[in-house]
Enzyme design. Structure first.
Site, PDB file in Angstrom:
ATOM      1  N   ASN A   1     -13.111  -2.754   2.151  1.00 46.93           N
ATOM      2  CA  ASN A   1     -13.650  -1.887   2.026  1.00 46.93           C
ATOM      3  C   ASN A   1     -15.358  -2.058   1.616  1.00 46.93           C
ATOM      4  O   ASN A   1     -14.705  -2.029   0.319  1.00 46.93           O
ATOM      5  CB  ASN A   1     -12.910  -0.399   2.246  1.00 46.93           C
ATOM      6  CG  ASN A   1     -12.173  -0.576   4.041  1.00 46.93           C
ATOM      7  OD1 ASN A   1     -12.578  -0.776   4.660  1.00 46.93           O
ATOM      8  ND2 ASN A   1     -11.152   0.147   3.730  1.00 46.93           N
TER       9      ASN A   1
ATOM     10  N   GLN B   1     -14.648   3.402   0.483  1.00 44.02           N
ATOM     11  CA  GLN B   1     -13.746   2.467  -0.043  1.00 44.02           C
ATOM     12  C   GLN B   1     -13.621   3.601  -1.088  1.00 44.02           C
ATOM     13  O   GLN B   1     -14.591   5.063  -1.584  1.00 44.02           O
ATOM     14  CB  GLN B   1     -15.151   1.655  -0.631  1.00 44.02           C
ATOM     15  CG  GLN B   1     -14.230   0.582  -2.245  1.00 44.02           C
ATOM     16  CD  GLN B   1     -14.777   0.155  -2.464  1.00 44.02           C
ATOM     17  OE1 GLN B   1     -16.088  -0.483  -2.253  1.00 44.02           O
ATOM     18  NE2 GLN B   1     -14.428  -0.366  -3.966  1.00 44.02           N
TER      19      GLN B   1
ATOM     20  N   ASP C   1       0.701  -1.430  -0.277  1.00 43.72           N
ATOM     21  CA  ASP C   1      -0.352   0.201  -0.117  1.00 43.72           C
ATOM     22  C   ASP C   1       0.754   1.124  -0.023  1.00 43.72           C
ATOM     23  O   ASP C   1       1.846   1.058   0.493  1.00 43.72           O
ATOM     24  CB  ASP C   1      -0.506  -0.656   1.365  1.00 43.72           C
ATOM     25  CG  ASP C   1      -2.169   1.022   1.356  1.00 43.72           C
ATOM     26  OD1 ASP C   1      -3.411   0.443   0.923  1.00 43.72           O
ATOM     27  OD2 ASP C   1      -1.727   2.235   0.846  1.00 43.72           O
ATOM     28  N   ILE C   2       0.830   1.798  -0.575  1.00 48.65           N
ATOM     29  CA  ILE C   2       1.200   3.320  -1.100  1.00 48.65           C
ATOM     30  C   ILE C   2       1.325   4.117   0.282  1.00 48.65           C
ATOM     31  O   ILE C   2       2.297   4.914   0.521  1.00 48.65           O
ATOM     32  CB  ILE C   2       0.698   4.433  -2.419  1.00 48.65           C
ATOM     33  CG1 ILE C   2       2.099   5.114  -2.847  1.00 48.65           C
ATOM     34  CG2 ILE C   2      -0.492   4.858  -2.007  1.00 48.65           C
ATOM     35  CD1 ILE C   2       1.751   5.346  -4.105  1.00 48.65           C
TER      36      ILE C   2
ATOM     37  N   HIS D   1     -10.272  -5.441  -3.404  1.00 50.68           N
ATOM     38  CA  HIS D   1      -8.599  -5.466  -2.477  1.00 50.68           C
ATOM     39  C   HIS D   1      -8.904  -5.910  -1.357  1.00 50.68           C
ATOM     40  O   HIS D   1      -9.368  -5.279  -0.709  1.00 50.68           O
ATOM     41  CB  HIS D   1      -7.711  -4.081  -2.962  1.00 50.68           C
ATOM     42  CG  HIS D   1      -8.146  -3.250  -2.817  1.00 50.68           C
ATOM     43  ND1 HIS D   1      -9.300  -2.638  -3.325  1.00 50.68           N
ATOM     44  CD2 HIS D   1      -8.567  -2.241  -1.653  1.00 50.68           C
ATOM     45  CE1 HIS D   1      -9.723  -0.872  -2.574  1.00 50.68           C
ATOM     46  NE2 HIS D   1      -8.554  -0.873  -1.567  1.00 50.68           N
ATOM     47  N   LEU D   2      -7.854  -6.854  -0.992  1.00 51.38           N
ATOM     48  CA  LEU D   2      -7.640  -7.129   0.650  1.00 51.38           C
ATOM     49  C   LEU D   2      -6.519  -6.542   1.051  1.00 51.38           C
ATOM     50  O   LEU D   2      -6.046  -7.009   0.410  1.00 51.38           O
ATOM     51  CB  LEU D   2      -8.360  -9.216   0.353  1.00 51.38           C
ATOM     52  CG  LEU D   2      -7.267  -9.427   1.543  1.00 51.38           C
ATOM     53  CD1 LEU D   2      -9.096  -9.541   2.515  1.00 51.38           C
ATOM     54  CD2 LEU D   2      -8.079 -10.613   1.561  1.00 51.38           C
ATOM     55  N   HIS D   3      -7.521  -6.050   2.128  1.00 55.71           N
ATOM     56  CA  HIS D   3      -5.636  -5.255   2.944  1.00 55.71           C
ATOM     57  C   HIS D   3      -5.110  -6.338   3.970  1.00 55.71           C
ATOM     58  O   HIS D   3      -6.198  -6.736   4.859  1.00 55.71           O
ATOM     59  CB  HIS D   3      -6.336  -4.187   3.877  1.00 55.71           C
ATOM     60  CG  HIS D   3      -7.119  -3.015   3.165  1.00 55.71           C
ATOM     61  ND1 HIS D   3      -6.355  -1.952   2.707  1.00 55.71           N
ATOM     62  CD2 HIS D   3      -8.345  -2.492   2.366  1.00 55.71           C
ATOM     63  CE1 HIS D   3      -6.671  -0.698   2.500  1.00 55.71           C
ATOM     64  NE2 HIS D   3      -8.193  -1.104   1.989  1.00 55.71           N
TER      65      HIS D   3
HETATM   66  P1  AMP Z   1      -9.557   1.842  -0.375  1.00 51.33           P
HETATM   67  O1  AMP Z   1     -10.133   2.301   1.562  1.00 51.33           O
HETATM   68  O2  AMP Z   1     -10.362   0.152   0.534  1.00 51.33           O
HETATM   69  O3  AMP Z   1     -10.788   2.071  -1.361  1.00 51.33           O
HETATM   70  O4  AMP Z   1      -8.349   1.827   0.521  1.00 51.33           O
HETATM   71  C1  AMP Z   1      -6.906   2.187  -1.317  1.00 51.33           C
HETATM   72  C2  AMP Z   1      -5.969   2.058  -0.517  1.00 51.33           C
HETATM   73  O5  AMP Z   1      -5.408   1.491  -1.712  1.00 51.33           O
HETATM   74  C3  AMP Z   1      -5.233   2.956   0.297  1.00 51.33           C
HETATM   75  O6  AMP Z   1      -4.908   2.079   1.543  1.00 51.33           O
HETATM   76  C4  AMP Z   1      -4.558   4.005  -0.649  1.00 51.33           C
HETATM   77  O7  AMP Z   1      -3.333   3.760   0.226  1.00 51.33           O
HETATM   78  C5  AMP Z   1      -4.228   2.580  -1.772  1.00 51.33           C
HETATM   79  N1  AMP Z   1      -3.551   3.102  -2.780  1.00 51.33           N
HETATM   80  C6  AMP Z   1      -3.368   4.035  -3.420  1.00 51.33           C
HETATM   81  N2  AMP Z   1      -3.176   4.162  -5.414  1.00 51.33           N
HETATM   82  C7  AMP Z   1      -2.613   3.401  -4.767  1.00 51.33           C
HETATM   83  C8  AMP Z   1      -1.108   3.048  -5.308  1.00 51.33           C
HETATM   84  N3  AMP Z   1      -1.549   3.671  -7.246  1.00 51.33           N
HETATM   85  N4  AMP Z   1      -0.305   1.984  -4.734  1.00 51.33           N
HETATM   86  C9  AMP Z   1      -0.963   1.168  -3.922  1.00 51.33           C
HETATM   87  N5  AMP Z   1      -2.076   1.558  -2.901  1.00 51.33           N
HETATM   88  C10 AMP Z   1      -2.830   2.317  -3.241  1.00 51.33           C
END
Ligand code: AMP
Ligand code: ZN
Length: 115
Positions: free
Chosen positions: A88, A95, A31-32, A101-103
């Site tokens: 989420n 979200q 995750d970024i 995506h699974l965190h």
């Molecule tokens: P969500 O709120 O579950 O949709 O989480 C989206 C996640 O994606 C967040 O934790 C962001 O930090 C992550 N994210 C968004 N863009 C990128 C990217 N280019 N590379 C890695 N993680 C990302």
């Protein structure tokens, strides 16, 4: 492939990322903006916007996200200390990226209660 989707662009190799695992069905990358010492996103290659759009014939794919998480927890030495898995879905859950995506979060004591 949805050209407007950041995770589809990562899957296609069109956006920089730190990939930690991939196979024919999923990709996992860091995750970024990590929320824990270990924060990995496990993403199906197929574009599915959210859990709300999952079809019956995609059950096995969704299950594969979780067995991949189990594997990555072992590789990252957090299987015993513990970890949290989150998907989420929708606005109340914040979200932000509409490609499932699974965190996988671990490496420190999580806050509790959730929600
Ligand atoms: P969500 O709120 O579950 O949709 O989480 C989206 C996640 O994606 C967040 O934790 C962001 O930090 C992550 N994210 C968004 N863009 C990128 C990217 N280019 N590379 C890695 N993680 C990302
Ligand atoms: Zn996508």
């Amino acid at each position: 492939m949805n050209p407007n989707c950041i995770f589809c662009r990562i899957i296609e190799g069109q956006s920089p990322n730190d990939t930690v695992y991939e196979d024919d069905r999923v990709i996992a990358f860091l995750d970024i903006n990590p929320a824990a010492p270990i924060h990995i996103l496990i993403v199906p290659r197929e574009h599915i916007s959210s859990i709300n759009q999952v079809q019956d014939d995609q059950e096995e794919l969704i299950g594969h996200l979780f067995t991949t998480a189990k594997h990555l927890a072992e590789v990252n030495n957090i299987a015993e200390s513990g970890y949290r898995l989150i998907i989420n879905t929708g606005p109340d859950a914040h979200q932000a990226v509409f490609h499932i995506h699974l965190h996988l979060l671990g490496g420190h004591q999580m806050r509790y209660p959730m929600g």
